[in-house]
Design an enzyme around this catalytic site. Sequence first.
Site, mmCIF file in Angstrom:
data_model
loop_
_atom_site.group_PDB
_atom_site.id
_atom_site.type_symbol
_atom_site.label_atom_id
_atom_site.label_comp_id
_atom_site.label_asym_id
_atom_site.label_seq_id
_atom_site.Cartn_x
_atom_site.Cartn_y
_atom_site.Cartn_z
ATOM 1 N N ASN A 1 0.831 -1.195 0.000
ATOM 2 C CA ASN A 1 0.000 0.000 0.000
ATOM 3 C C ASN A 1 0.877 1.261 0.000
ATOM 4 O O ASN A 1 2.010 1.226 -0.472
ATOM 5 C CB ASN A 1 -1.010 -0.014 1.147
ATOM 6 C CG ASN A 1 -2.351 0.565 0.740
ATOM 7 O OD1 ASN A 1 -2.421 1.642 0.169
ATOM 8 N ND2 ASN A 1 -3.419 -0.154 1.027
ATOM 9 N N ARG A 2 0.390 2.359 0.550
ATOM 10 C CA ARG A 2 0.988 3.672 0.321
ATOM 11 C C ARG A 2 1.639 4.259 1.562
ATOM 12 O O ARG A 2 1.171 4.065 2.689
ATOM 13 C CB ARG A 2 -0.081 4.641 -0.205
ATOM 14 C CG ARG A 2 -0.631 4.246 -1.576
ATOM 15 C CD ARG A 2 -1.943 4.964 -1.897
ATOM 16 N NE ARG A 2 -2.380 4.696 -3.249
ATOM 17 C CZ ARG A 2 -3.093 3.641 -3.622
ATOM 18 N NH1 ARG A 2 -3.431 2.721 -2.725
ATOM 19 N NH2 ARG A 2 -3.464 3.478 -4.874
ATOM 20 N N HIS B 1 3.634 -0.083 -2.544
ATOM 21 C CA HIS B 1 3.929 -1.513 -2.660
ATOM 22 C C HIS B 1 5.416 -1.854 -2.667
ATOM 23 O O HIS B 1 5.875 -2.710 -3.428
ATOM 24 C CB HIS B 1 3.272 -2.077 -3.919
ATOM 25 C CG HIS B 1 1.777 -2.138 -3.858
ATOM 26 N ND1 HIS B 1 1.083 -2.226 -2.673
ATOM 27 C CD2 HIS B 1 0.835 -2.138 -4.856
ATOM 28 C CE1 HIS B 1 -0.227 -2.270 -2.929
ATOM 29 N NE2 HIS B 1 -0.398 -2.214 -4.240
ATOM 30 N N HIS C 1 -1.311 -9.841 -3.672
ATOM 31 C CA HIS C 1 -2.123 -8.896 -4.447
ATOM 32 C C HIS C 1 -2.932 -9.610 -5.537
ATOM 33 O O HIS C 1 -3.063 -9.105 -6.648
ATOM 34 C CB HIS C 1 -1.218 -7.834 -5.065
ATOM 35 C CG HIS C 1 -1.895 -6.532 -5.361
ATOM 36 N ND1 HIS C 1 -2.978 -6.428 -6.192
ATOM 37 C CD2 HIS C 1 -1.622 -5.268 -4.940
ATOM 38 C CE1 HIS C 1 -3.343 -5.162 -6.291
ATOM 39 N NE2 HIS C 1 -2.543 -4.439 -5.530
ATOM 40 N N TYR D 1 -5.919 -10.706 -7.814
ATOM 41 C CA TYR D 1 -7.204 -10.173 -8.283
ATOM 42 C C TYR D 1 -8.099 -11.371 -8.597
ATOM 43 O O TYR D 1 -7.703 -12.282 -9.338
ATOM 44 C CB TYR D 1 -7.049 -9.404 -9.586
ATOM 45 C CG TYR D 1 -6.305 -8.102 -9.581
ATOM 46 C CD1 TYR D 1 -6.944 -6.931 -9.983
ATOM 47 C CD2 TYR D 1 -4.951 -8.030 -9.260
ATOM 48 C CE1 TYR D 1 -6.263 -5.726 -10.064
ATOM 49 C CE2 TYR D 1 -4.263 -6.833 -9.321
ATOM 50 C CZ TYR D 1 -4.928 -5.676 -9.722
ATOM 51 O OH TYR D 1 -4.240 -4.495 -9.799
ATOM 52 N N GLN E 1 -7.484 -4.146 2.156
ATOM 53 C CA GLN E 1 -7.668 -3.197 1.065
ATOM 54 C C GLN E 1 -8.624 -3.811 0.052
ATOM 55 O O GLN E 1 -8.323 -4.813 -0.591
ATOM 56 C CB GLN E 1 -6.323 -2.859 0.405
ATOM 57 C CG GLN E 1 -6.392 -1.715 -0.595
ATOM 58 C CD GLN E 1 -6.421 -0.344 0.057
ATOM 59 O OE1 GLN E 1 -6.243 -0.221 1.279
ATOM 60 N NE2 GLN E 1 -6.622 0.693 -0.738
ATOM 61 N N GLU F 1 -6.787 -7.403 -0.041
ATOM 62 C CA GLU F 1 -5.390 -7.452 0.391
ATOM 63 C C GLU F 1 -5.329 -7.215 1.898
ATOM 64 O O GLU F 1 -5.425 -6.084 2.363
ATOM 65 C CB GLU F 1 -4.571 -6.390 -0.343
ATOM 66 C CG GLU F 1 -4.696 -6.424 -1.850
ATOM 67 C CD GLU F 1 -4.347 -5.081 -2.464
ATOM 68 O OE1 GLU F 1 -3.225 -4.583 -2.224
ATOM 69 O OE2 GLU F 1 -5.203 -4.508 -3.168
#
Length: 344
Positions: free
Chosen positions: A80-81, A107, A181, A183, A288, A309
Amino acid sequence: MQATQSRYGTTSDGRAVTEFVLESARGMRVHIIDLGATVTAVMMPDRAGKSANICLGHDNLAGWEKNDTFFGCIVGRVANRIRDGRFELDGKVYGVARNVLGKHHLHGGIKGFDKYVLKAKLFRKGDSAGVRFTHTSPDGDEGYPGTLKLTAEYVLTDSNELSFEYWATSDKPTPVNITNHAYFNLAGAKARESGTVLAQEARFNCPFYLPVDGDLMPTGEIARTAGGAFDFSELKAIGKDIGSIPGGGYDHCLVVGKRAGDMGLVGTVRDPASGRAMEVHTTMPGVQFYTGNFLDGSLFPKHGGFCLETQWFPDSPNIGHFPPAILRPGQTYRHRTVHKFSAQ
């Protein structure tokens, strides 16, 4: 339970890549490569027994080398950030790569864990099989302090449970926030087609969420989900309220309703058409929820997949009232997430 490994290919810079295939007695099959400890495919039967790949990914090794969408890979040292690519720890300011929007960290940076071929070993235990990955991140890697030693295990059981578990130690205090991560599209990952996840239904055990600003950075507020677009306390189509979310979709950390450190239920996502369902449990306080807002149709359509996530809250090193994401010498970082798949 069956488990095999074979040569997958060679990267453009000459690194050998191995593929591992885990197959359960119930017909679920998981494909994994050691480049980025990446889940490349998850084959899952529907209620009629028809199998499809429910995990978004690339067609070849060249795609996995680039993988700027982070399909299926491990992300770290910090997922993440981190705002402005900086954080203060024990009175010292550290700078890390500003690899998103030219000003924030995302990331793990320019060369996060997803860009390495990790050491990998296949193992079997009872009714399960898995891959154990190890990696050493040196002091100063992408700006982070301390030499970090990581172990990750991806395990599939005969009851169609796929788990991700991580352990890490460091010789200096450092932020750590590692996740996978992947999807998912429970109807089947439909490359270059119009299939989205908007009709798939979710129910989350998440009474709060973290609002974000225009850069998708958390503001520090912890807001209630009840009564709004983030309220998934009852089963609801992912697309029902997505139009009211600024930025074109969900890309927010939800706060899991459980005690800190306990294994608890994140929630369930199901596809009414195929009957496939995925229930997620984690030891982490946050997840997330991302709905593929930046997928541009070149490989998959916008909203062609969703991510859950599990992790510490984003930008935790800079927001004092968020749970700490700092690993200190003598401590062991540990994080476990279990995905339970079924067809209903």
